[in-house]
Design a protein around this motif. Structure first.
Motif, PDB file in Angstrom:
ATOM      1  N   ASP A 174       0.828  -1.197   0.000  1.00  0.00           N
ATOM      2  CA  ASP A 174       0.000   0.000   0.000  1.00  0.00           C
ATOM      3  C   ASP A 174       0.871   1.259   0.000  1.00  0.00           C
ATOM      4  O   ASP A 174       2.098   1.188  -0.025  1.00  0.00           O
ATOM      5  N   GLY A 175       0.216   2.421   0.048  1.00  0.00           N
ATOM      6  CA  GLY A 175       0.931   3.680  -0.064  1.00  0.00           C
ATOM      7  C   GLY A 175       1.716   4.072   1.170  1.00  0.00           C
ATOM      8  O   GLY A 175       2.691   4.811   1.072  1.00  0.00           O
ATOM      9  N   PHE A 176       1.302   3.620   2.336  1.00  0.00           N
ATOM     10  CA  PHE A 176       2.002   3.942   3.582  1.00  0.00           C
ATOM     11  C   PHE A 176       1.487   3.021   4.665  1.00  0.00           C
ATOM     12  O   PHE A 176       0.556   2.243   4.456  1.00  0.00           O
ATOM     13  N   THR A 177       2.079   3.125   5.830  1.00  0.00           N
ATOM     14  CA  THR A 177       1.648   2.296   6.949  1.00  0.00           C
ATOM     15  C   THR A 177       2.289   2.814   8.227  1.00  0.00           C
ATOM     16  O   THR A 177       3.185   3.662   8.186  1.00  0.00           O
ATOM     17  N   SER A 178       1.839   2.321   9.359  1.00  0.00           N
ATOM     18  CA  SER A 178       2.481   2.640  10.628  1.00  0.00           C
ATOM     19  C   SER A 178       3.831   1.932  10.698  1.00  0.00           C
ATOM     20  O   SER A 178       3.943   0.752  10.348  1.00  0.00           O
ATOM     21  N   LEU A 179       4.854   2.641  11.152  1.00  0.00           N
ATOM     22  CA  LEU A 179       6.173   2.031  11.271  1.00  0.00           C
ATOM     23  C   LEU A 179       6.304   1.177  12.526  1.00  0.00           C
ATOM     24  O   LEU A 179       7.216   0.349  12.622  1.00  0.00           O
ATOM     25  N   HIS A 180       5.405   1.365  13.486  1.00  0.00           N
ATOM     26  CA  HIS A 180       5.435   0.563  14.708  1.00  0.00           C
ATOM     27  C   HIS A 180       4.523  -0.659  14.608  1.00  0.00           C
ATOM     28  O   HIS A 180       4.817  -1.706  15.196  1.00  0.00           O
ATOM     29  N   HIS A 181       3.418  -0.527  13.896  1.00  0.00           N
ATOM     30  CA  HIS A 181       2.463  -1.624  13.711  1.00  0.00           C
ATOM     31  C   HIS A 181       1.990  -1.631  12.265  1.00  0.00           C
ATOM     32  O   HIS A 181       0.907  -1.127  11.964  1.00  0.00           O
TER      33      HIS A 181
END
Length: 773
Positions: A174-181
């Motif tokens: 996808d285009g982005f996401t959480s870096l922690h989860h």
């Protein structure tokens, strides 16, 4: 461009009988990379501004990027697409973004060739050409080259990384996401089945671990085989997050504010030769002063909060630098650093998505085109100490984005230099021994030049045929001569288009039409501005009235280039974002979901809930100690959750960081039907009600709808996957897996769509008839 013929098995079938016998099997020869072919590592950073790395004037400590630049070349006149998917498509195909199918990001599918959001079948990727040339091809990180309706687990995978030339893949499509989860991770062709992440998990480190493992696995099995690693970082795209130790290292660095830091970066850029000595900073309206206050005008609390946002951003850049350092260290251990080409670039300019004051509610920003009610909160207050951590999905204010893009005006999504002028570093120590000279290069380079250049340096010809069809020609050209010759020519011209805005760079001129033309003006018409980039690299003085003949010539050139690049139709009425194919209709049908499986993919989940009323119907066998999540959808950026907490029904609703909770009464043992209903109200709001066996037991009378990219994490049944919806519940129970009862059935039933949903489902036969008429 010269091509080699693809020599697959089919080309040899007619000669097999001449060589084969019953005792001696015959196989067609496999292509091999030439002896000593260099490894290739491409590091693409998401939403990184022109001045955010040390070699481009940043105060952010990036020693490993600096070392890479010292072993190669820093390109000061590199341009890319104004948003991410088009840049990635151009990078991997050597074609201009629209010809590569990506006139915009991979979230539309209106049925036009320039906006398919799928790479063309007859376009060979850099990975496909290198693999045919004997390379191992590896990728980690953000893909974002598959239209969102084809990312779910039953989708056609023809546009997924492995089908587009990569031997291995690990990351987020996808285009982005959480870096922690991370909301969803894919390994090769399958979603990873995991329920949670370790406490100190961080995606940038995970991606680096995977990249090193892939390199090690290639070397353990083929000691001399060259490899291509495409490392597409999720950082520093929003939500901007970082590790605590990296954030702590930035404490106090940005207290002076964005006005002072911008001046300091420009001074360093002049000393480094990154910008000409006469370059000055845009001021006033040209510097977006209408949305960016002077630092001195802010309150003490605002300055503290805004500085902390930038500390987090700088920490995220630091983590990218650390990743580069780990890769360089491994290559050095292998004795291969000198013969590895390393490219470091950004996909577009720095972004002002955080708005004038930044946000701790990133997903609440994705609401363009909707009539938001009074009181819509774009920044739910949270403790400043939480910024950058797993509980906050944040983004820095536009004032810092302006610093990131020093010395240019505007931001990601714009065709002014701040949107398209990006950093580019190329390193290849082995070539230095052959007489190449390091340092800055001023040639005009575009992102589609990268694939031809890397193939040229590797000595690998572009793939001539793909799936039996001749491949399309490159739009880009190799800039390899510039590595050894500061005076080598660069690109003659480059056109741009996004959301109907248009631009053309033809040195020394740049023409920009920041708004679409009216139908009466025609595609080359409208209000064109003109800038002399040699004298005015910051686009501070529009000289269109002084040179109308040049404006006319450039506008006509843009039109010719636009037709060649399948740019039309222009998105002058918004329909490119509203018309969708009939194949998406089935994604909004009722669906029964099995418990304890990986979450339903983000877009697939959204089609059941976003901009509509819906129900979640659960049939649950309840015992005296039944507890756990029945269904969870979303994360700390926004979502909802239905659970039994000590036998009591609980609804948690996270409105972009603002928590709402309501409980029912303890359930009697037996089989119970639990129905969670979200019913649309005026003002883009829902009424959330909970029924047990047909009786109402709890209600949230009014909450903001979750819109745009929220909920981002998909639907998980029987546990709260990854980033939790309800942090307090998570602290007590972790993923809160359903237990001591039976989840017999969980079914989503989408209801009526909102009248604010402008989506038009177009049947293919209707579209054909419309064209015929």
């Amino acid at each position: 461009m010269q091509r080699s013929e693809s020599r697959g098995y089919e080309g040899f079938q007619g000669r097999v009988s001449e060589f084969a016998s019953e005792s001696t099997p015959w196989y067609p020869p496999r292509p091999r990379a030439r002896d000593g072919a260099p490894n290739i590592v491409v590091v693409l950073v998401d939403d990184l501004g022109f001045s955010d790395l040390g070699p481009f004037g940043s105060e952010i400590h990036t020693p490993h990027v600096d070392a890479t630049a010292a072993d190669g070349w820093t390109f000061t006149n590199y341009r890319t697409a104004p948003v991410c998917s088009p840049a990635r498509a151009a990078l991997l195909t050597g074609m201009n973004p629209h010809r590569a199918g990506f006139g915009t990001v991979a979230h539309v599918d209106p049925g036009y060739p320039g906006f398919t959001c799928e790479l063309p079948e007859d376009a060979a990727t850099l990975a496909e050409s290198l693999r045919a040339g004997g390379y191992a091809t590896l990728m980690v990180g953000k893909w974002h080259l598959t239209v969102e309706s084809r990312m779910h687990d039953a989708a056609d995978r023809s546009s997924w990384p492995l089908q587009r030339g990569f031997d291995r893949y690990y990351g987020c499509m996808d285009g982005f996401t959480s870096l922690h989860h991370p909301h969803r991770l894919v390994r090769d062709n399958s979603v990873i089945d995991r329920e949670s992440f370790p406490e100190n998990y961080f995606l940038t480190d995970d991606l680096t671990d995977e990249a090193l493992a892939m390199i090690d696995e290639v070397r353990a099995n083929a000691a001399s085989k060259p490899f291509f690693l495409y490392f597409a970082h999720a950082a520093v795209h929003g939500p901007v997050q970082a590790k605590p130790v990296d954030i702590e290292a930035q404490r106090g660095r940005y207290a002076a504010g964005w006005d002072a830091l911008r001046e300091e970066r420009l001074a360093r850029q002049r000393r480094l030769g990154i910008v000409p000595a006469h370059a000055s900073l845009p001021r006033g309206v040209l510097a977006d002063s209408e949305q960016i206050q002077s630092w001195d005008e802010l309150s003490d609390d605002e300055r503290e909060l805004f500085a902390r946002h930038m500390e987090v951003y700088a920490a995220a850049v630091t983590s990218v630098d650390e990743s580069v350092g780990r890769i360089r260290a491994r290559l050095s251990e292998l004795g291969e650093l000198d013969n590895t080409i390393i490219v470091i670039a950004s996909d577009n300019g720095g972004t002002a998505e955080g708005g004038p004051t930044g946000t701790r509610s990133y997903f609440s920003q994705f609401v363009a085109g909707l009539p938001l009610p009074a009181g819509w909160v774009r920044d739910v207050p949270r403790d400043i100490e939480l910024l950058g951590g797993p509980r906050v999905h944040g983004h820095y204010p536009a004032g810092w984005a302006r610093v990131s893009n020093t010395p240019f005006r505007a931001f990601k999504g714009s065709l002014y230099e701040g949107g398209v002028h990006a950093p580019l570093i190329v390193s290849w120590p082995e070539s230095l021994r052959r007489g190449a000279l390091t340092g800055t290069r001023e040639q005009h380079i575009f992102v589609s030049d990268l694939t031809p250049t890397l193939l040229d340096l590797a000595g690998v010809a572009p793939l001539a045929h793909r799936h039996g069809s001749p491949t399309q020609e490159f739009d880009g050209a190799s800039f390899a001569p510039a590595l050894g010759d500061r005076a080598a020519p660069g690109r003659e011209k480059q056109m741009f288009e996004l959301f109907g805005a248009r631009a053309l760079v033809s040195a020394p001129w740049k023409a920009v039409a920041p708004a679409p033309p009216t139908p009466e003006q025609g595609a080359a018409g409208g209000n064109w501005e003109l800038y002399d980039l040699a004298r005015d690299p910051n686009e501070t003085r529009d000289v269109a009235r002084e040179h109308p003949e040049i404006v006319g010539d450039l506008a006509r050139t843009w039109l010719t280039e636009a037709w060649r690049n399948t740019v039309f139709p222009l998105n002058d009425d918004g329909s490119l974002f509203t018309v969708r194919p009939e194949t998406e209709a089935e994604l909004s049908e009722p669906v029964t979901l099995p418990p304890f499986r990986p979450p339903l993919e983000r877009f697939r989940s959204a089609k059941l809930t976003v901009l509509r009323s819906f129900e979640v119907r659960a049939e649950v066998e309840v015992g005296p100690a039944t507890s756990g999540v029945i269904v969870a959808h979303g994360d700390q950026g926004g979502g909802y959750l239905l659970a039994l907490d000590g036998g009591v029904p609980l609804v948690s609703y996270n409105a972009y960081g603002d928590m709402h909770r309501v409980r029912g009464v303890r359930l009697a043992a037996g089989v119970r039907e639990i129905v969670l209903s979200c019913t649309e109200l005026d003002g883009l709001r829902w009424r959330v009600t909970l029924h047990v066996d047909g009786e109402p037991v709890a209600e949230l009378s009014e909450v903001p709808m979750l819109l745009g990219m929220a909920p981002f994490t998909g639907i998980s049944v029987g546990y709260d996957y990854g980033g939790p919806v309800d942090w307090e519940l998570h602290e007590r129970h972790g993923i809160f897996k359903f237990s001591r009862g039976v989840l017999r059935r969980v079914r989503y039933v989408p209801g009526a769509t909102s009248h604010f949903d402008r989506t038009v489902i177009r049947r293919i036969d209707e579209a054909v008839l419309a064209v015929a008429d």
